[in-house]
Design an enzyme around this catalytic site. Structure first.
Site, PDB file in Angstrom:
ATOM      1  N   ARG A   1     -11.397   6.687 -75.065  1.00 20.67           N
ATOM      2  CA  ARG A   1     -10.293   5.796 -74.755  1.00 20.67           C
ATOM      3  C   ARG A   1      -9.345   6.540 -73.859  1.00 20.67           C
ATOM      4  O   ARG A   1      -8.752   7.536 -74.284  1.00 20.67           O
ATOM      5  CB  ARG A   1      -9.519   5.510 -76.037  1.00 20.67           C
ATOM      6  CG  ARG A   1      -9.957   4.288 -76.766  1.00 20.67           C
ATOM      7  CD  ARG A   1      -9.348   4.265 -78.122  1.00 20.67           C
ATOM      8  NE  ARG A   1      -7.934   3.895 -78.086  1.00 20.67           N
ATOM      9  CZ  ARG A   1      -7.292   3.396 -79.129  1.00 20.67           C
ATOM     10  NH1 ARG A   1      -7.924   3.215 -80.264  1.00 20.67           N
ATOM     11  NH2 ARG A   1      -6.031   3.095 -79.049  1.00 20.67           N
TER      12      ARG A   1
ATOM     13  N   ASP B   1      -5.758   6.210 -71.984  1.00 19.90           N
ATOM     14  CA  ASP B   1      -4.590   5.345 -72.146  1.00 19.90           C
ATOM     15  C   ASP B   1      -4.190   4.681 -70.836  1.00 19.90           C
ATOM     16  O   ASP B   1      -4.656   5.061 -69.761  1.00 19.90           O
ATOM     17  CB  ASP B   1      -3.405   6.173 -72.654  1.00 19.90           C
ATOM     18  CG  ASP B   1      -3.586   6.544 -74.106  1.00 19.90           C
ATOM     19  OD1 ASP B   1      -4.052   5.688 -74.881  1.00 19.90           O
ATOM     20  OD2 ASP B   1      -3.253   7.693 -74.462  1.00 19.90           O
TER      21      ASP B   1
ATOM     22  N   ARG C   1      -2.051  15.209 -74.081  1.00 21.65           N
ATOM     23  CA  ARG C   1      -0.679  15.083 -73.590  1.00 21.65           C
ATOM     24  C   ARG C   1       0.319  15.773 -74.521  1.00 21.65           C
ATOM     25  O   ARG C   1       1.341  16.305 -74.059  1.00 21.65           O
ATOM     26  CB  ARG C   1      -0.330  13.605 -73.408  1.00 21.65           C
ATOM     27  CG  ARG C   1      -1.020  13.007 -72.182  1.00 21.65           C
ATOM     28  CD  ARG C   1      -1.204  11.514 -72.268  1.00 21.65           C
ATOM     29  NE  ARG C   1       0.056  10.819 -72.421  1.00 21.65           N
ATOM     30  CZ  ARG C   1       0.176   9.519 -72.673  1.00 21.65           C
ATOM     31  NH1 ARG C   1      -0.913   8.764 -72.814  1.00 21.65           N
ATOM     32  NH2 ARG C   1       1.347   8.956 -72.792  1.00 21.65           N
TER      33      ARG C   1
END
Lengths: 257, 257
Positions: free
Chosen positions: A52, A54, A199
């Site tokens: 996934r 973002d 992140r």
């Protein structure tokens, strides 16, 4: 025996998409690509993506697979699909794989690279392509912090809530920070990433570079498993998926080529 | 004696704008910047830009000047203006100049760089930033053609209609073509450019690279002054203004720094 699994190597700029994963009423890379593949092959196709990403996150390389017959020769598939894709998504290559291949479960390692544009003045050329961060960052402190975020450890302190996983232990093989001109590049290679983990790890290194988190504290932050003690989740525009490693040929060669 | 002329060094991504020059009902770089400068200085400000860049054309460096008092110290002007500008335009630097400075008429040389993404498959990372050109290009032929488009000569064959100029003679100091991976870079330095001249000269070199125009023909194309004999005007997304040269200090140093 023809394989019934086809693997695509992709590249995309994620600015216009709400990430990879198909969602209702918002554009996603998965939905955009599934429409193109389905139209090209003349049958409904579902894709499995390697992760996934973002909203706003980019992929220099990304792997996705689909099952069932592929009526277009593999060497012509990229051009056939690119003709049906918007300019910000491209299929770079395609190969067939064993029928038990799965873009997530067969993946051995992934690498993310985060770009920080570290200058007093923002640069229009890096808009949506890097995170603009004007404060002075101490690269030695960032590197010392990064070194303490490598190895096999519980990464819960770097995970945003919202996903269920069996274990939050991951192996971070490499967390390298380099500078070239005004661009700071943080490259993290791991056997897997929790939600927002890349992140958050970069944000923790940035807080070290600002003197807000001492590299010596990283060990206790990891032990605490407390997301609030680590650094912030950096904004998505600086993040790129840059490598996806599989052991099985020919997928391994294609993704690294 | 305070100068009444302020020069700004700019950078912008032109994708969202209909070029530099203010026009009715469409967004332009000039209008966007004039609004920001006027708001920051609290008085209406008109800007003189160093050239008309077309819709979709970018500027790595661009010079613009305005007259009258500047109530904000020059070293703080870039940050003050950037706070009022969209992300795709930035003021990189500011200086004062003699009162007879004029961004167009004081300009000695300009350089444009054109980027061609020359690969069989398009790359999303270069969308709006380079011209995707999948056909094979012979770099030696392109260079031979470029060499014949240097010197002082009548550039009418490379001019799109639509502008009135006293003379169509220009001096092209340099037309250099280099390749790095899939990117071909064409850099043209001249004392001035006619309308669409840089893109038409690159298009002519590209036609040579395809074998459609022999480098030996370039001389007669120039002599003919016939736009139809030269190559096509390349699309705007690959074009960057990359250098603007002034002789007067401190503008010279600022633009080259």
């Amino acid at each position: 025996m023809a394989s019934d699994c086809t693997v695509l190597k992709l590249r995309y700029i994620g600015t216009a998409y709400h990430g990879w994963q198909r969602q209702k009423n918002v554009p996603t890379v998965q939905e955009t690509l599934e429409k193109a593949v389905s139209a090209a092959l003349g049958r409904p196709v579902s894709l499995v993506g390697c992760g996934r990403t973002d909203a706003g996150v980019h992929a220099e390389v990304y792997a996705a697979n689909f099952r069932g017959s592929c009526s277009i020769p593999l060497d012509r598939l990229p051009l056939a699909l690119n003709a049906r894709l918007p300019d910000d998504i491209a299929v770079l290559d395609a190969c067939s794989a064993d029928s038990d291949f799965h873009a997530v479960f067969s993946c051995k390692r992934k690498e993310y690279t985060y770009l920080i544009y570290n200058s007093g003045l923002r640069d229009p050329f890096y808009v949506h392509r890097a995170c603009f961060f004007p404060e002075r960052l101490d690269l030695d402190l960032m590197r010392a912090a990064a070194a303490r975020m490598t190895g096999t450890f519980d990464c819960a302190a770097f995970r945003s809530v919202g996903t269920n996983v069996k274990t939050t232990v991951r192996t971070v093989y490499d967390f390298e920070i380099t500078r070239s001109g005004d661009i700071i590049r943080a490259r993290i290679c791991a056997d897997g990433f929790l939600y927002n983990m890349a992140r958050a790890m970069v944000g923790t290194a940035v807080y070290s570079g600002l003197g807000k988190i001492s590299p010596e504290e990283i060990g206790s932050i990891i032990l605490s498993g407390n997301r609030c003690l680590a650094g912030p989740t950096m904004p998505p525009e600086g993040l790129y998926m840059t490598r996806v490693v599989y052991s099985a040929e020919p997928v391994r060669s294609m993704m690294d080529g």
